[in-house]
Design a protein around this motif. Structure first.
Motif: not given
Ligand SMILES: NC(=O)c1ccc[n+]([C@@H]2O[C@H](COP(=O)([O-])OP(=O)(O)OC[C@H]3O[C@@H](n4cnc5c(N)ncnc54)[C@H](OP(=O)(O)O)[C@@H]3O)[C@@H](O)[C@H]2O)c1
Length: 243
Positions: A139-143, A146-149, A153-157, A163-170
């Motif tokens: 998987s990936s942390e972009v999935g 909790m982090e993405n919301s 989160w340090i990578k929030y922005d 990664f709207a598509v890839y992240g959703a798949s993960k």
């Protein structure tokens, strides 16, 4: 000898995972959607002295190919101990959720989600014949929802616009990990998601800061979990990741 199937293992993190599993003494079936690339990768590992490895032609976006691969493997083994669902694609960039095409979603989900699930379902009966079956979904942390919301989160922005598509798949494959681990909770199965971290491969034009050796390590650790190990979790090299 315990056996492992790794999808998308002709290069990148999958190839390195194949090498590390072979070095640990497992018999590795190196999955590749391109037959020649798979054979070349196996040859490269033979040249490094790993002979406990063989190619398996499998395109995870194609049901016919998955079924053929299962039939092929069944001729060679009575059981499968470990399945590492590593094959994945990023999709077309950019991926703004307001504009990215439905085709982009369909392509990425076909491989990263539907393909991964179909491979898992197909090989499940061979895995059930193992004493200690393991399934690792790469998987990936972009999935991580909790982090993405989390605005803190340090990578929030930095992550979200890309990664709207890839992240959703993960995220979807993480949900599958949870569901399958629950279904198999009273068995010896361990089913976990793992993120390799931002790793330098073709996937990101070698911009990742981890080496493939580092990226493969948490995948291998989850693949060889002991029977008392956890199931239904999401791990990175640094520990547990929030769903
Ligand atoms: N690199 C990172 O920073 C990073 C971070 C988090 C998660 N990940 C995940 O780690 C996994 C491996 O990525 P990587 O960085 O090693 O990428 P990579 O170097 O691009 O390798 C991807 C592998 O997947 C294969 N593949 C793609 N679609 C396939 C299909 N339909 N059927 C079978 N194989 C297919 C590719 O085959 P071809 O050679 O034929 O294209 C290749 O072998 C992916 O699931 C990715 O999402 C990577």
């Amino acid at each position: 000898m315990r056996t492992v199937l790794i999808t998308g293992a002709n290069k990148g993190i999958g190839f390195e995972t194949a090498k590390q599993m072979a070095a640990l003494g497992y018999f590795v079936y190196l999955g590749s959607r391109n037959k020649e690339k798979g054979e070349k990768a196996v040859l490269a590992l033979h040249e490094l002295g790993f002979f406990n490895i063989a190619p398996l032609h499998i395109d995870i976006a194609d049901s016919t190919s998955i079924k053929a691969a299962k039939a092929e493997l069944e001729k060679k083994v009575e059981s499968l101990d470990i399945l590492i669902n590593n094959a994945g694609i990023l999709g077309t960039m950019p991926q703004e959720p307001s504009t990215t095409s439905i085709e982009n979603y369909k392509d990425v989900f076909q491989t990263n989600v539907f393909g991964t699930i179909e491979v898992t379902q197909q090989f499940l009966d061979l895995l059930r014949k193992s004493e200690s079956p393991r399934i690792v979904n790469v998987s990936s942390e972009v999935g991580s929802l909790m982090e993405n919301s989390d605005p803190n989160w340090i990578k929030y922005d930095s992550v979200k616009p890309f990664f709207a598509v890839y992240g959703a798949s993960k995220s979807a494959i993480n949900a599958y990990t949870i569901a399958l681990a629950y279904e198999l909770r009273n068995t010896n199965f361990k089913v976990n998601s793992v993120t390799p971290g931002h790793t330098a491969t073709d996937f990101n034009n070698y911009k990742g800061f981890k080496t493939v050796e580092e990226g493969a390590q948490p995948i291998v650790q989850c693949a060889i979990l002991p029977d008392k190990g956890a199931t239904g979790k999401f791990y990175s090299a640094e520990g547990e990741v929030k769903w």
